[in-house]
Design a protein around this motif. Structure first.
Motif, mmCIF file in Angstrom:
data_model
loop_
_atom_site.group_PDB
_atom_site.id
_atom_site.type_symbol
_atom_site.label_atom_id
_atom_site.label_comp_id
_atom_site.label_asym_id
_atom_site.label_seq_id
_atom_site.Cartn_x
_atom_site.Cartn_y
_atom_site.Cartn_z
ATOM 1 N N ASP A 170 0.836 -1.204 0.000
ATOM 2 C CA ASP A 170 0.000 0.000 0.000
ATOM 3 C C ASP A 170 0.866 1.247 0.000
ATOM 4 O O ASP A 170 2.083 1.163 0.121
ATOM 5 C CB ASP A 170 -0.886 0.002 1.239
ATOM 6 C CG ASP A 170 -2.112 -0.869 1.034
ATOM 7 O OD1 ASP A 170 -2.193 -1.516 -0.026
ATOM 8 O OD2 ASP A 170 -2.974 -0.905 1.922
ATOM 9 N N ARG A 171 0.194 2.399 -0.081
ATOM 10 C CA ARG A 171 0.966 3.640 -0.044
ATOM 11 C C ARG A 171 1.600 3.830 1.334
ATOM 12 O O ARG A 171 1.063 3.377 2.341
ATOM 13 C CB ARG A 171 0.104 4.839 -0.412
ATOM 14 C CG ARG A 171 -1.133 5.049 0.458
ATOM 15 C CD ARG A 171 -1.891 6.245 -0.026
ATOM 16 N NE ARG A 171 -1.098 7.446 0.212
ATOM 17 C CZ ARG A 171 -1.098 8.113 1.350
ATOM 18 N NH1 ARG A 171 -1.835 7.703 2.359
ATOM 19 N NH2 ARG A 171 -0.353 9.186 1.490
ATOM 20 N N LYS A 172 2.765 4.416 1.342
ATOM 21 C CA LYS A 172 3.501 4.697 2.578
ATOM 22 C C LYS A 172 3.747 3.460 3.427
ATOM 23 O O LYS A 172 3.399 3.402 4.605
ATOM 24 C CB LYS A 172 2.741 5.743 3.424
ATOM 25 C CG LYS A 172 2.669 7.107 2.762
ATOM 26 C CD LYS A 172 3.835 7.984 3.145
ATOM 27 C CE LYS A 172 3.879 9.241 2.326
ATOM 28 N NZ LYS A 172 4.781 9.180 1.180
ATOM 29 N N THR A 173 4.274 2.437 2.806
ATOM 30 C CA THR A 173 4.628 1.255 3.586
ATOM 31 C C THR A 173 6.124 0.971 3.483
ATOM 32 O O THR A 173 6.584 -0.101 3.867
ATOM 33 C CB THR A 173 3.847 0.017 3.096
ATOM 34 O OG1 THR A 173 3.922 -0.034 1.666
ATOM 35 C CG2 THR A 173 2.405 0.065 3.524
ATOM 36 N N GLY A 174 6.858 1.932 2.930
ATOM 37 C CA GLY A 174 8.310 1.761 2.883
ATOM 38 C C GLY A 174 8.836 1.097 1.622
ATOM 39 O O GLY A 174 9.898 0.490 1.636
ATOM 40 N N LYS A 175 8.087 1.205 0.507
ATOM 41 C CA LYS A 175 8.531 0.584 -0.751
ATOM 42 C C LYS A 175 9.782 1.273 -1.284
ATOM 43 O O LYS A 175 10.795 0.630 -1.575
ATOM 44 C CB LYS A 175 7.411 0.660 -1.811
ATOM 45 C CG LYS A 175 6.106 0.017 -1.383
ATOM 46 C CD LYS A 175 5.058 0.034 -2.477
ATOM 47 C CE LYS A 175 4.597 1.416 -2.886
ATOM 48 N NZ LYS A 175 3.935 2.191 -1.801
ATOM 49 N N GLU A 321 2.068 -0.152 -6.340
ATOM 50 C CA GLU A 321 1.281 0.272 -5.187
ATOM 51 C C GLU A 321 -0.075 -0.410 -5.237
ATOM 52 O O GLU A 321 -0.729 -0.435 -6.272
ATOM 53 C CB GLU A 321 1.100 1.793 -5.231
ATOM 54 C CG GLU A 321 0.370 2.326 -4.027
ATOM 55 C CD GLU A 321 0.173 3.832 -4.107
ATOM 56 O OE1 GLU A 321 1.180 4.553 -4.260
ATOM 57 O OE2 GLU A 321 -0.978 4.267 -4.030
ATOM 58 N N PRO A 356 11.655 -2.954 8.030
ATOM 59 C CA PRO A 356 10.782 -3.042 6.872
ATOM 60 C C PRO A 356 9.598 -3.981 7.124
ATOM 61 O O PRO A 356 9.776 -5.031 7.734
ATOM 62 C CB PRO A 356 11.700 -3.602 5.779
ATOM 63 C CG PRO A 356 13.022 -3.847 6.379
ATOM 64 C CD PRO A 356 13.025 -3.387 7.762
HETATM 65 N N1 LIG Z 1 12.804 0.716 7.852
HETATM 66 C C1 LIG Z 1 12.238 1.890 8.174
HETATM 67 N N2 LIG Z 1 12.386 2.407 9.386
HETATM 68 C C2 LIG Z 1 11.826 3.577 9.726
HETATM 69 N N3 LIG Z 1 11.111 4.336 8.897
HETATM 70 C C3 LIG Z 1 10.910 3.899 7.661
HETATM 71 C C4 LIG Z 1 11.464 2.655 7.228
HETATM 72 N N4 LIG Z 1 11.113 2.468 5.946
HETATM 73 C C5 LIG Z 1 10.381 3.549 5.603
HETATM 74 N N5 LIG Z 1 10.252 4.412 6.616
HETATM 75 C C6 LIG Z 1 9.525 5.709 6.577
HETATM 76 O O1 LIG Z 1 8.199 5.496 6.162
HETATM 77 C C7 LIG Z 1 7.748 6.524 5.310
HETATM 78 C C8 LIG Z 1 7.230 5.964 4.011
HETATM 79 O O2 LIG Z 1 8.274 5.321 3.329
HETATM 80 P P1 LIG Z 1 8.364 5.321 1.753
HETATM 81 O O3 LIG Z 1 8.270 6.682 1.202
HETATM 82 O O4 LIG Z 1 9.555 4.508 1.408
HETATM 83 O O5 LIG Z 1 7.050 4.511 1.424
HETATM 84 P P2 LIG Z 1 6.380 4.277 0.009
HETATM 85 O O6 LIG Z 1 5.624 3.007 0.145
HETATM 86 O O7 LIG Z 1 7.405 4.368 -1.052
HETATM 87 O O8 LIG Z 1 5.386 5.492 -0.067
HETATM 88 P P3 LIG Z 1 4.621 6.052 -1.349
HETATM 89 O O9 LIG Z 1 3.367 5.282 -1.416
HETATM 90 O O10 LIG Z 1 4.402 7.470 -1.019
HETATM 91 O O11 LIG Z 1 5.530 5.844 -2.515
HETATM 92 C C9 LIG Z 1 8.944 7.449 5.100
HETATM 93 O O12 LIG Z 1 8.789 8.578 5.896
HETATM 94 C C10 LIG Z 1 10.124 6.625 5.542
HETATM 95 O O13 LIG Z 1 11.114 7.437 6.101
#
Ligand SMILES: Nc1ncnc2c1ncn2[C@@H]1O[C@H](COP(=O)(O)OP(=O)(O)OP(=O)(O)O)[C@@H](O)[C@H]1O
Ligand SMILES: [Mg+2]
Length: 509
Positions: A170-175, A321, A356
């Motif tokens: 999903d969105r904002k899950t650390g991808k 996503e 992660p």
């Molecule tokens: N291993 C981790 N430890 C701590 N914080 C993390 C970790 N991985 C990601 N984050 C934090 O979580 C937030 C979302 O991460 P990220 O932008 O990588 O997600 P995304 O899935 O790519 O989001 P989007 O849907 O916006 O592309 C960021 O603020 C990031 O700093």
């Protein structure tokens, strides 16, 4: 001054004898209709599909639909400058992008124009955006690992050079975070990285670039950006441009490369928009019929080349996503079926602080242990068993079932393993450090440490070992092997550190 007539006539005669008319023949058509980034053109009968076109004021276009008496082309860049009635020239060339050492460290558009304020990139070496994937004979099995520096991935979902591993969630899950850590971990190693941003906000791209720069990765990285503000055609060609740049290093320089497509859901949406504007028939979820081909022809270009072709490789990490965890939606299922495995990130885990946020149950790498060094393979098998047993028991424990002592022990072990695999961003570990951490957990030495202290303990342990016994991790890094003697030596050191730690840290239990 006297004019010498014979001299003048001599020069004139010479000029006339040498005169030849330099005729430059170009096929010119006319824009009959333009709007939303699409132009309908009349009079370019000989044009080929995917041929590059030049509009007045040098805006670039590409032939998409070849129809009976006209053709439809997409316009890259600012289409508001293209007017009805203006001329279009065909170039006889297919779409291409500048490649080579020159693009390393740069941030460019999919057409190779700089976005970083740097000098323009000379199109000395160019490569077609679209090219055929190597056939079976040109490939060899995937055997060497791409170390991500993330414990949970390198141990349980190993990625091999030449593999395609999907990062989905999903969105904002650390991808993006996983992709960036992987790039950061290639520092001082031998992999060229290409990060393709598709349809993201400009501010998000700026953040990513900032992170990449801060960690000194631009010496071996190229960023290709087509943001949400760019036109759909620009977003559509971005991953192909990234792939072409990586291919140059794979085929011509025999290098290992890593390509990140962030993300292909937005890419599919851009292509849908393009197709609808071109009035191509829409199918499921309004995507055109060739949406599967869109991604398969991109991802098939990842490969580990045969020794005869120089043994270069292109590893792809596409990102997708999902909405509300729906992996069974159209685009996710398509890409899952194309790739060699997926890393599935779960929102609940992410919010529970397991980062992660990898869901071990549904994440796989179809290349598996083949792409791991022996030391990692040895400790990972045990880790997977420990975790599987833990998740199974967790369901029982939730039901309130009373567990016997052995099950209770396994449950406690699992809890600590989950803690152990947590890893903050921007702190990739070497294989040696990863192996030591996992070995410490599965040796049972951490079983009597408080669950919430485990993660901290592991970090401190590595810090201590790096200071006092750096040879342990170094040996694994060098040989890739973990002998029984070495394993014993490591557990002894862990025990030694634990004794010191327990004295200085009260409340650890
Ligand atoms: N291993 C981790 N430890 C701590 N914080 C993390 C970790 N991985 C990601 N984050 C934090 O979580 C937030 C979302 O991460 P990220 O932008 O990588 O997600 P995304 O899935 O790519 O989001 P989007 O849907 O916006 O592309 C960021 O603020 C990031 O700093
Ligand atoms: Mg992201």
């Amino acid at each position: 001054m006297k004019i010498d007539i014979s001299e003048i006539t001599g020069i004139l005669k010479q000029e006339i004898s040498q005169y030849e008319s330099k005729l430059d023949v170009v096929k010119v058509g006319r824009v009959v209709e333009v709007g939303d980034g699409i132009a309908r053109i009349y009079g370019l009968e000989g044009a080929q599909a995917n041929e590059m076109l030049l509009f007045e004021n040098d805006t670039i276009g590409e032939v998409f639909n070849l129809e009976e008496d006209s053709l439809a082309a997409v316009i890259y860049g600012d289409y508001t400058k293209v007017r009805e009635g203006s001329d279009v020239r065909s170039t006889g060339r297919l779409m291409s992008v500048p490649v080579g050492d020159e693009v390393i460290g740069r941030i460019i558009t999919p057409l190779g124009q700089p976005l970083d304020g740097g000098p323009t990139i000379s199109p000395k070496n160019i490569r077609l955006l679209e090219s055929d994937a190597p056939g079976i004979a040109g490939r060899q099995p995937v055997r060497q690992p791409v170390q991500t520096g993330l414990k949970s991935i390198d141990a349980m979902i190993p990625i091999g050079r030449g593999q395609r591993e999907l990062i989905i969630g999903d969105r904002k899950t650390g991808k993006t975070a996983i992709a960036l850590d992987t790039i950061i971990n290639q520092k001082g190693k031998d992999i060229i990285c290409v990060y393709v941003a598709i349809g993201q906000k400009d501010s998000t791209i700026a953040e990513v670039v900032d992170i990449l720069k801060r960690h000194g990765t631009m010496e071996y990285t190229v960023v290709i950006a087509a943001s949400a503000a760019d036109s759909a055609p620009m977003q559509y060609i971005a991953p192909y441009a990234g792939c072409a740049i990586a291919e140059h290093f794979m085929y011509d320089k025999h290098r290992d490369t890593l390509c990140i497509y962030d993300d292909l859901s937005k890419h599919a949406v851009a292509y849908r928009q393009l197709s609808l504007l071109l009035r191509r028939p829409a199918g499921r979820e309004a995507y055109p019929g060739d949406i599967f081909y869109l991604h398969s022809r991109l991802l098939e270009r990842s490969a580990k080349l045969s020794d005869k072709l120089g043994a270069g490789s292109l590893t792809a990490l596409p990102i997708v996503e999902t909405l509300e965890g729906q992996v069974s939606a159209y685009i996710p299922t398509n890409i899952i079926s194309i790739t060699d495995g997926q890393i599935y990130l779960q929102r609940d885990l992410f919010h529970a602080g397991v980062r992660p946020a990898i869901d071990v149950g549904v994440s796989v790498s179809r290349v598996g242990g083949d792409a791991q060094v022996q030391a990692m393979k040895k400790v990972a098998a045990r880790l997977r068993l420990d975790l599987a047993a833990y998740y199974e028991l967790l369901d029982f424990a939730r039901l309130g079932t009373e567990l016997d002592a052995a099950s209770q022990r396994r449950l406690e072990r699992g809890k600590r393993m989950v803690e152990l695999l947590k890893q903050p961003q921007f702190s990739p570990l070497s294989v040696g450090e990863e192996v030591i951490t996992i070995l410490a957990g599965s040796s049972g030495l951490l079983d009597d440490i408080a669950v919430e202290a485990t993660s901290r303990f592991a970090t401190d342990l590595l810090g201590w070992l790096n200071q006092k016994h750096p040879d342990l991790a170094a040996e694994i890094n060098k040989t890739g092997k973990l002998s029984d003697e070495l394993a014993t030596k490591i557990t002894e050191r862990v025990a030694e550190f634990k004794a010191i730690y327990q004295q200085t840290h009260e409340g650890m239990k």
